[in-house]
Structure formats: C-alpha cells, structure tokens
Design an enzyme around this catalytic site. Structure first.
Site, PDB file in Angstrom:
ATOM      1  N   THR A 126       0.793  -1.222   0.000  1.00 30.77           N
ATOM      2  CA  THR A 126       0.000   0.000   0.000  1.00 30.77           C
ATOM      3  C   THR A 126       0.830   1.279   0.000  1.00 30.77           C
ATOM      4  O   THR A 126       1.924   1.322   0.574  1.00 30.77           O
ATOM      5  CB  THR A 126      -0.912   0.023   1.244  1.00 30.77           C
ATOM      6  OG1 THR A 126      -1.441   1.342   1.432  1.00 30.77           O
ATOM      7  CG2 THR A 126      -0.167  -0.348   2.516  1.00 30.77           C
ATOM      8  N   TYR A 150      -1.179   0.392  10.802  1.00 31.41           N
ATOM      9  CA  TYR A 150      -1.483  -0.299   9.544  1.00 31.41           C
ATOM     10  C   TYR A 150      -0.291  -0.195   8.586  1.00 31.41           C
ATOM     11  O   TYR A 150       0.163  -1.195   8.015  1.00 31.41           O
ATOM     12  CB  TYR A 150      -2.742   0.323   8.918  1.00 31.41           C
ATOM     13  CG  TYR A 150      -3.019  -0.108   7.498  1.00 31.41           C
ATOM     14  CD1 TYR A 150      -3.629  -1.324   7.219  1.00 31.41           C
ATOM     15  CD2 TYR A 150      -2.684   0.721   6.416  1.00 31.41           C
ATOM     16  CE1 TYR A 150      -3.890  -1.717   5.904  1.00 31.41           C
ATOM     17  CE2 TYR A 150      -2.943   0.342   5.105  1.00 31.41           C
ATOM     18  CZ  TYR A 150      -3.541  -0.874   4.858  1.00 31.41           C
ATOM     19  OH  TYR A 150      -3.795  -1.255   3.563  1.00 31.41           O
ATOM     20  N   LYS A 154       1.974  -3.284   7.199  1.00 28.88           N
ATOM     21  CA  LYS A 154       2.056  -3.542   5.756  1.00 28.88           C
ATOM     22  C   LYS A 154       3.501  -3.464   5.255  1.00 28.88           C
ATOM     23  O   LYS A 154       3.881  -4.130   4.290  1.00 28.88           O
ATOM     24  CB  LYS A 154       1.179  -2.536   5.003  1.00 28.88           C
ATOM     25  CG  LYS A 154      -0.305  -2.891   5.038  1.00 28.88           C
ATOM     26  CD  LYS A 154      -0.612  -4.046   4.064  1.00 28.88           C
ATOM     27  CE  LYS A 154      -2.080  -4.357   3.982  1.00 28.88           C
ATOM     28  NZ  LYS A 154      -2.379  -5.418   3.014  1.00 28.88           N
TER      29      LYS A 154
HETATM   30  P1  NAP Z   1     -11.418  -4.744   2.363  1.00 28.92           P
HETATM   31  O1  NAP Z   1     -12.600  -4.447   1.509  1.00 28.92           O
HETATM   32  O2  NAP Z   1     -11.362  -4.217   3.746  1.00 28.92           O
HETATM   33  O3  NAP Z   1     -11.284  -6.354   2.415  1.00 28.92           O
HETATM   34  C1  NAP Z   1     -10.445  -6.969   3.350  1.00 28.92           C
HETATM   35  C2  NAP Z   1     -10.654  -8.472   3.252  1.00 28.92           C
HETATM   36  O4  NAP Z   1      -9.784  -9.097   4.217  1.00 28.92           O
HETATM   37  C3  NAP Z   1     -12.079  -8.952   3.607  1.00 28.92           C
HETATM   38  O5  NAP Z   1     -12.421 -10.030   2.763  1.00 28.92           O
HETATM   39  C4  NAP Z   1     -11.927  -9.455   5.029  1.00 28.92           C
HETATM   40  O6  NAP Z   1     -12.871 -10.439   5.391  1.00 28.92           O
HETATM   41  C5  NAP Z   1     -10.534 -10.074   4.944  1.00 28.92           C
HETATM   42  N1  NAP Z   1      -9.933 -10.289   6.257  1.00 28.92           N
HETATM   43  C6  NAP Z   1      -9.856  -9.416   7.293  1.00 28.92           C
HETATM   44  N2  NAP Z   1      -9.240  -9.982   8.334  1.00 28.92           N
HETATM   45  C7  NAP Z   1      -8.918 -11.251   7.954  1.00 28.92           C
HETATM   46  C8  NAP Z   1      -8.288 -12.330   8.609  1.00 28.92           C
HETATM   47  N3  NAP Z   1      -7.855 -12.235   9.871  1.00 28.92           N
HETATM   48  N4  NAP Z   1      -8.118 -13.489   7.929  1.00 28.92           N
HETATM   49  C9  NAP Z   1      -8.571 -13.602   6.663  1.00 28.92           C
HETATM   50  N5  NAP Z   1      -9.179 -12.604   5.983  1.00 28.92           N
HETATM   51  C10 NAP Z   1      -9.350 -11.448   6.629  1.00 28.92           C
HETATM   52  O7  NAP Z   1     -10.083  -4.284   1.642  1.00 28.92           O
HETATM   53  P2  NAP Z   1      -9.804  -3.947   0.085  1.00 28.92           P
HETATM   54  O8  NAP Z   1     -10.055  -2.499  -0.113  1.00 28.92           O
HETATM   55  O9  NAP Z   1     -10.459  -4.950  -0.756  1.00 28.92           O
HETATM   56  O10 NAP Z   1      -8.228  -4.133   0.028  1.00 28.92           O
HETATM   57  C11 NAP Z   1      -7.649  -5.382  -0.323  1.00 28.92           C
HETATM   58  C12 NAP Z   1      -6.214  -5.419   0.140  1.00 28.92           C
HETATM   59  O11 NAP Z   1      -5.483  -4.385  -0.485  1.00 28.92           O
HETATM   60  C13 NAP Z   1      -6.015  -5.212   1.639  1.00 28.92           C
HETATM   61  O12 NAP Z   1      -4.911  -5.997   2.027  1.00 28.92           O
HETATM   62  C14 NAP Z   1      -5.673  -3.743   1.762  1.00 28.92           C
HETATM   63  O13 NAP Z   1      -4.926  -3.502   2.923  1.00 28.92           O
HETATM   64  C15 NAP Z   1      -4.873  -3.542   0.494  1.00 28.92           C
HETATM   65  N6  NAP Z   1      -4.902  -2.203  -0.104  1.00 28.92           N
HETATM   66  C16 NAP Z   1      -6.099  -1.604  -0.378  1.00 28.92           C
HETATM   67  C17 NAP Z   1      -6.112  -0.361  -0.981  1.00 28.92           C
HETATM   68  C18 NAP Z   1      -7.396   0.339  -1.333  1.00 28.92           C
HETATM   69  O14 NAP Z   1      -7.354   1.550  -1.586  1.00 28.92           O
HETATM   70  N7  NAP Z   1      -8.518  -0.373  -1.377  1.00 28.92           N
HETATM   71  C19 NAP Z   1      -4.887   0.259  -1.325  1.00 28.92           C
HETATM   72  C20 NAP Z   1      -3.694  -0.404  -1.053  1.00 28.92           C
HETATM   73  C21 NAP Z   1      -3.712  -1.646  -0.460  1.00 28.92           C
HETATM   74  P3  NAP Z   1     -14.325 -10.066   5.996  1.00 28.92           P
HETATM   75  O15 NAP Z   1     -15.180  -9.736   4.802  1.00 28.92           O
HETATM   76  O16 NAP Z   1     -14.730 -11.309   6.689  1.00 28.92           O
HETATM   77  O17 NAP Z   1     -14.116  -8.892   6.902  1.00 28.92           O
HETATM   78  O1  G4F Z   2     -10.623   6.723   2.894  1.00 32.44           O
HETATM   79  P1  G4F Z   2      -9.596   6.658   3.958  1.00 32.44           P
HETATM   80  O2  G4F Z   2     -10.024   6.080   5.256  1.00 32.44           O
HETATM   81  O3  G4F Z   2      -8.385   5.876   3.320  1.00 32.44           O
HETATM   82  P2  G4F Z   2      -6.824   5.798   3.703  1.00 32.44           P
HETATM   83  O4  G4F Z   2      -6.576   6.094   5.124  1.00 32.44           O
HETATM   84  O5  G4F Z   2      -6.083   6.605   2.704  1.00 32.44           O
HETATM   85  O6  G4F Z   2      -6.540   4.240   3.486  1.00 32.44           O
HETATM   86  C1  G4F Z   2      -7.001   3.545   2.325  1.00 32.44           C
HETATM   87  O7  G4F Z   2      -6.038   3.652   1.309  1.00 32.44           O
HETATM   88  C2  G4F Z   2      -4.771   3.017   1.609  1.00 32.44           C
HETATM   89  C3  G4F Z   2      -3.860   3.263   0.409  1.00 32.44           C
HETATM   90  O8  G4F Z   2      -3.223   4.499   0.550  1.00 32.44           O
HETATM   91  C4  G4F Z   2      -5.021   1.550   1.858  1.00 32.44           C
HETATM   92  F1  G4F Z   2      -3.849   0.917   2.095  1.00 32.44           F
HETATM   93  C5  G4F Z   2      -5.939   1.378   3.044  1.00 32.44           C
HETATM   94  O9  G4F Z   2      -6.212  -0.017   3.233  1.00 32.44           O
HETATM   95  C6  G4F Z   2      -7.254   2.089   2.727  1.00 32.44           C
HETATM   96  O10 G4F Z   2      -7.887   1.418   1.664  1.00 32.44           O
HETATM   97  O11 G4F Z   2      -9.024   8.104   4.264  1.00 32.44           O
HETATM   98  C7  G4F Z   2      -8.529   8.944   3.225  1.00 32.44           C
HETATM   99  C8  G4F Z   2      -8.241  10.328   3.772  1.00 32.44           C
HETATM  100  C9  G4F Z   2      -7.401  10.329   5.056  1.00 32.44           C
HETATM  101  O12 G4F Z   2      -6.445  11.356   4.974  1.00 32.44           O
HETATM  102  C10 G4F Z   2      -8.394  10.665   6.147  1.00 32.44           C
HETATM  103  O13 G4F Z   2      -7.842  11.344   7.272  1.00 32.44           O
HETATM  104  O14 G4F Z   2      -9.489  10.934   4.127  1.00 32.44           O
HETATM  105  C11 G4F Z   2      -9.332  11.586   5.369  1.00 32.44           C
HETATM  106  N1  G4F Z   2     -10.638  11.722   5.992  1.00 32.44           N
HETATM  107  C12 G4F Z   2     -11.224  12.910   6.331  1.00 32.44           C
HETATM  108  N2  G4F Z   2     -12.391  12.693   6.938  1.00 32.44           N
HETATM  109  C13 G4F Z   2     -11.445  10.736   6.392  1.00 32.44           C
HETATM  110  C14 G4F Z   2     -12.551  11.336   6.988  1.00 32.44           C
HETATM  111  N3  G4F Z   2     -11.330   9.397   6.278  1.00 32.44           N
HETATM  112  C15 G4F Z   2     -12.338   8.628   6.765  1.00 32.44           C
HETATM  113  N4  G4F Z   2     -12.237   7.284   6.637  1.00 32.44           N
HETATM  114  N5  G4F Z   2     -13.439   9.174   7.376  1.00 32.44           N
HETATM  115  C16 G4F Z   2     -13.600  10.534   7.517  1.00 32.44           C
HETATM  116  O15 G4F Z   2     -14.592  11.008   8.068  1.00 32.44           O
END
Ligand code: NAP
Ligand code: G4F
Length: 323
Positions: A126, A150, A154
């Site tokens: 990430t 986190y 990671k």
């Molecule tokens: P997400 O929607 O939160 O999905 C997370 C998944 O992990 C869910 O299926 C969850 O299962 C499963 N999980 C949580 N705890 C677990 C455990 N202890 N054992 C097995 N499975 C578990 O996340 P996402 O947005 O799809 O992201 C996918 C991956 O990419 C994550 O590793 C995240 O950190 C990484 N990532 C995401 C972003 C982004 O912007 N989306 C960016 C960079 C990296 P449940 O449904 O049962 O909770």
């Molecule tokens: O949407 P966010 O919670 O995503 P964040 O923290 O960037 O993390 C996501 O992206 C990562 C990749 O860079 C992943 F690795 C991670 O698993 C996840 O998918 O927050 C985005 C921004 C932050 O700066 C936060 O402080 O939005 C700001 N924010 C402002 N108000 C808020 C809020 N975020 C959340 N969740 N809720 C608020 O009310």
C-alpha cells in the site's frame, strides 16, 4: 488447462473484483473466508460470482488454516488481499493489525515455501507505507515512512515478500497500490462515506456529513482497473514490485465537491468538521508515479476520479432509494 487461483480477502472490495476478473479469464477460483457471525459475501453476490467460487474457511492469523487452504486448493497463483485494511482502526487494534497484515503474509509465504514452491504470490502492499512522503511523486525507489500501525504492519508484509523472493527464489510480487474505490467500497472509507451521504442528503434521509481532515490529498483510482494490474504482475516471467496509481492527487474537499455537485448540491452546506475523525498521525498527501507499471505491465488507469465518484453516487442513490 485452466489455472487455479486462491484469493485471501475474497469477500472484500478487491477480492470481489479480482474473483470476477479471474473467472472471466477461465480460472478455477478459490477464496479464503474468515469465520464471521454474519454474512460477508454480499459483494460477491453484487457481482454475480458467489456460486462460482470454492471457499476455504481460514484466518490469516492461523497458520494451520492457511497451510490447509494452500494444500487443498493447489493454486497456481495466490493473491493475498486479506487484511485489517482500515487505517483508522489500526490505532484501536494495533496488535490484530500487525498479526493479520504482517505475520499473516509470512504464514502464506511459508506455506508456499514448504508445500507449493512453484505457486506465484501477490502481496497487497500500500501507498500508506510512504506515509510522511519523502518524494513529491512516490515510486518503487521512494523511501518508506509509515504513519500508522497499519502502514507499519504492511511494511513488514512488503519486506517479507521481497525477502522470500530473494531468499528462496519464490515468484513473489508486491503491488504498492494507491487508494482505489468503487461502489463496493466499505462505508468507513471516505469516498464511500461521502457518496452515501450525498445520496442520503439528496433523498432527504440525512441532514449533514461529519468528516475529519478534508485537506488531505489522495491519488484515487477505480478498484476494477487496479485488480487487472495485480493479475498482470503474476503473468510476468520475473516477480517484482510495482506502484499502481493514477498520477493525480485530489483533496478530500474537492472529492466532496464532485459528489455533491453530481446531485445538484453544494457540499459546504452539509459538511461539518468533527475532531473525532482526525487521526493521531495523518498522511497528508499521496501521489503515485505508475511509470514502471505502464512500461513493464502495459497497465494504465482507465477511470477518472469524476467518473468514479459519479458511479459511486449513482449506486448509492439506487440503494438508498430502495431502503
Ligand atoms: P477490504 O474491503 O477491507 O477487504 C479486506 C478483506 O480481508 C475482507 O475479505 C476481510 O474479510 C478479509 N480479512 C480481514 N481480516 C482477515 C483475517 N484475519 N483473515 C482472513 N481474511 C481477513 O479491503 P480492500 O479495499 O479490498 O483491500 C484489499 C487489500 O489491499 C487489503 O490488504 C488492503 O490492505 C490492500 N490495499 C487496499 C487499498 C485500497 O485503496 N482499497 C490500497 C492499497 C492496499 P471479511 O469480509 O470477513 O471482513
Ligand atoms: O478513505 P480513507 O479512510 O483511506 P486511507 O486512510 O487513505 O486508506 C485507504 O487507502 C490506503 C492506500 O493508501 C489503503 F492501504 C488502506 O487499506 C485504505 O484502503 O481516508 C482517506 C483520507 C485520510 O487522509 C483521512 O484522514 O481521508 C481523510 N478523511 C477525512 N475525513 C477521512 C474522513 N477518512 C475517513 N475514513 N473518514 C472521515 O470522516
């Protein structure tokens, strides 16, 4: 012969899009599913793929369950998407986050090393690892400086992936993905919180939207585009690390503006700044340089932020309208 893939986190946003993509490519798709007290397969149903996946119960914190899933599924490719993925919660559950997002990666890599060394491995790393950014545009050579439990967990997952590649010759790649969103995004993440609120306020079901730091900037793309990059990484002869991003950064404030304008409203009339949504340490800005993914994988993002936000608001209008 069709390939077999095992996806951890198959019930999450990316897991659902990746499962769909791999099924379309003819893969036999297996998913690791953690035991929960309520249903977690709604995203797979939304995409119409729930019945086409073989499920294995397991938890990334439980090495035995990981070994069993790897041995039973016999995958050609493993995509490790499972994680405690919400940055905000990582200060409340730092140890769980470290175990699942950090040690969980080693459980998988060890299972591959011992039982299936030909299996190709993708680690969901990430942009949060860049945290307090050390370069204006972050790429594969930018030093890391995580700002949350986190991000720290990671970073371990990233380096153990690199280490097992270098130590044991595993085909293990780390995708350093910047924020990617969709209508299937969890409601706790800011884009979905905003699209849902814009829909609810438009339909008279909510009166305000409470947010934290709206000056934070993120490089937001569409999850459907990003899972394609994951797959491409595992099709390369050599495993490697890649930044996946759009190369454009936008404030939370401007993202709100886009969402509210789409429903004919002014965000300034509804957004309330609430200290409870500020983080103990903030990542103020992220901006990726996806040049290597473009050159080596032939990958480019297809969806603009305005199209993505429109897609999310429209989906929330439909959903809220049916409630
Ligand atoms: P997400 O929607 O939160 O999905 C997370 C998944 O992990 C869910 O299926 C969850 O299962 C499963 N999980 C949580 N705890 C677990 C455990 N202890 N054992 C097995 N499975 C578990 O996340 P996402 O947005 O799809 O992201 C996918 C991956 O990419 C994550 O590793 C995240 O950190 C990484 N990532 C995401 C972003 C982004 O912007 N989306 C960016 C960079 C990296 P449940 O449904 O049962 O909770
Ligand atoms: O949407 P966010 O919670 O995503 P964040 O923290 O960037 O993390 C996501 O992206 C990562 C990749 O860079 C992943 F690795 C991670 O698993 C996840 O998918 O927050 C985005 C921004 C932050 O700066 C936060 O402080 O939005 C700001 N924010 C402002 N108000 C808020 C809020 N975020 C959340 N969740 N809720 C608020 O009310």
């Amino acid at each position: 012969m069709s390939k077999t893939a095992l996806i951890t986190g198959v019930t999450g946003q990316d897991g659902a899009y990746l499962a769909k993509l791999l099924l379309e490519k003819g893969y036999d798709v297996h998913g690791l599913v953690a035991r929960r007290s309520s249903d977690t397969r709604w995203r797979l149903r939304e995409l119409g793929v729930e019945g086409q996946i073989s499920y294995h119960e397991g938890d990334l914190a439980d090495a035995c369950s990981i070994q069993r899933a790897v041995i039973k599924a016999k995958p050609d490719e493993i995509y490790n998407l499972g994680a405690q993925s919400f940055v905000g919660s990582s200060w409340d559950q730092p140890v769980t986050t470290a175990v699942v997002d950090g040690i969980g990666v080693t459980h998988l890599l060890e299972a591959i090393r011992q039982f299936a060394p030909q299996t190709r491995f993708y680690q969901a790393s990430t942009s949060e690892m860049f945290g307090l950014i050390q370069a204006e545009r972050q790429d594969e050579n930018t030093p890391f400086y995580p700002r949350s439990p986190y991000g720290v967990a990671k970073l371990y997952g990233h380096w153990i992936t690199v280490n097992y590649r270098e130590s044991f010759g595993l085909h293990a790649s780390s995708g350093i993905l910047f924020n990617h969103e969709s209508p299937l995004r969890g409601i706790e993440f800011v884009t979905r919180k905003v699209s849902d609120a814009a829909a609810r306020i438009k339909l008279g079901k909510q009166t305000e939207l409470r947010l934290g730091n709206i000056d934070a900037k993120r490089d937001w793309g569409f999850a459907g585009d990003y899972v394609e990059a994951m797959w491409l990484m595992l099709q390369q002869e050599q495993a490697d690390d890649y930044v996946v991003a759009t190369g454009v950064t936008t404030t939370v404030r401007d993202m709100c503006k886009l969402a509210f304008e789409h429903v004919g409203l002014n965000y300034e009339d509804y957004v309330v700044i609430d200290p409870q949504f500020f983080r103990p340490a903030e990542v103020e800005v992220l901006l990726g340089n996806p040049g290597k993914a473009e050159r080596k994988l032939g990958w480019t993002p297809k969806t603009s932020l305005s199209t993505l936000i429109e897609m999310m608001v429209e989906a929330d209008l439909r959903r809220v309208g049916k409630e």
